[in-house]
Scaffold this motif. Structure first.
Motif, PDB file in Angstrom:
ATOM      1  N   MET A 163      -0.853   0.483  10.014  1.00 55.54           N
ATOM      2  CA  MET A 163      -1.709   1.658   9.701  1.00 55.54           C
ATOM      3  C   MET A 163      -1.211   2.913  10.066  1.00 55.54           C
ATOM      4  N   THR A 164      -0.212   2.852  10.929  1.00 52.81           N
ATOM      5  CA  THR A 164       0.549   4.215  11.463  1.00 52.81           C
ATOM      6  C   THR A 164       1.469   4.622  10.230  1.00 52.81           C
ATOM      7  N   GLY A 165       2.190   3.704   9.535  1.00 54.24           N
ATOM      8  CA  GLY A 165       2.929   3.907   8.699  1.00 54.24           C
ATOM      9  C   GLY A 165       2.465   4.556   7.606  1.00 54.24           C
ATOM     10  N   ILE A 212       0.763  -1.145   0.286  1.00 53.10           N
ATOM     11  CA  ILE A 212       0.056   0.076  -0.059  1.00 53.10           C
ATOM     12  C   ILE A 212       0.913   1.354  -0.062  1.00 53.10           C
ATOM     13  N   ILE A 213       1.853   1.342   0.699  1.00 54.96           N
ATOM     14  CA  ILE A 213       2.897   2.500   0.958  1.00 54.96           C
ATOM     15  C   ILE A 213       3.559   2.580  -0.315  1.00 54.96           C
ATOM     16  N   ALA A 214       3.858   1.489  -0.812  1.00 55.32           N
ATOM     17  CA  ALA A 214       4.611   1.642  -2.499  1.00 55.32           C
ATOM     18  C   ALA A 214       3.743   2.208  -3.423  1.00 55.32           C
ATOM     19  N   GLY A 215       2.383   1.805  -3.452  1.00 56.79           N
ATOM     20  CA  GLY A 215       1.313   2.217  -4.264  1.00 56.79           C
ATOM     21  C   GLY A 215       1.052   3.637  -4.101  1.00 56.79           C
ATOM     22  N   ILE A 216       1.367   4.216  -2.866  1.00 57.60           N
ATOM     23  CA  ILE A 216       0.898   5.503  -2.414  1.00 57.60           C
ATOM     24  C   ILE A 216       2.089   6.457  -3.009  1.00 57.60           C
TER      25      ILE A 216
END
Length: 191
Positions: free
Chosen positions: A76-78, A7-11
């Motif tokens: 989730m915090t990340g 998810i972070i990579a997608g963001i």
């Protein structure tokens, strides 16, 4: 199901696409480039490679040491911190507009931007990116992520110094006044 890191990579991918597309449209001729940043970037990258080789040789497990337990809360915090950081960078990118460049340069007709997040910190794009790096490091939870965060901060600091040099040359007293008005280069009210 997607992992927190996916998810972070997608963001990050969406952010980079939205960040760079306006630059293709807003091409302005360059007045002056800084070669100092390129030299320092190379030296930082070389130091990182040497450090990685040394650590991999003598302490291969050190960098995968978990410093934040893997949990849904950390994930989730990340994600939230990454979104906040990249949102702040996007806000700054909007205010910088056509004067933005991935390299250290002054464009023809360049103006000193003092609106939006530039009233809070002199380098808000970097502030947001570092916040996003913190988010990713929390989600990853391993020492390597925090080492990468420190290296990211160091390389951004090198770029800030090169930018300050070229901005001072271009804007003189106007830039010095801006530095007096907005004291923080990267961390509001701190650095």
């Amino acid at each position: 199901m997607l992992t927190y890191l996916q998810i972070i990579a997608g963001i990050w991918i969406v952010f980079m696409i939205l960040f760079f597309i306006p630059a293709l449209r807003d091409g302005i001729p360059v007045e002056r480039r800084s070669s100092r940043y390129i030299r320092w970037s190379f030296m930082v990258a070389l130091a990182v490679v040497i450090l990685a080789i040394v650590l991999a040789t003598y302490e291969p497990d050190a960098l995968v040491l978990r410093v934040i337990p893997g949990s849904p809360l950390a994930g989730m915090t990340g994600i939230v911190i990454t979104l906040a950081g990249l949102g702040f960078s996007a806000w700054a990118r909007y205010h910088l507009g056509r004067y933005w460049s991935s390299m250290v340069m002054i464009k023809v007709g360049h103006q000193l931007i003092r609106t939006g997040p530039y009233r809070i910190v002199r380098n808000p794009i970097y502030t947001g990116i570092l916040i996003a790096f913190v988010g990713a490091a929390i989600a990853i939870g391993e020492l390597l992520a925090f080492v990468a965060l420190v290296i990211g901060f160091a390389s951004i600091w090198v770029k800030i110094k090169a930018e300050e040099e070229i901005l001072l040359e271009k804007f003189g007293e106007e830039y010095l006044q801006y530095k007096r008005d907005v004291r923080a280069a990267i961390i509001p009210w701190v650095v």
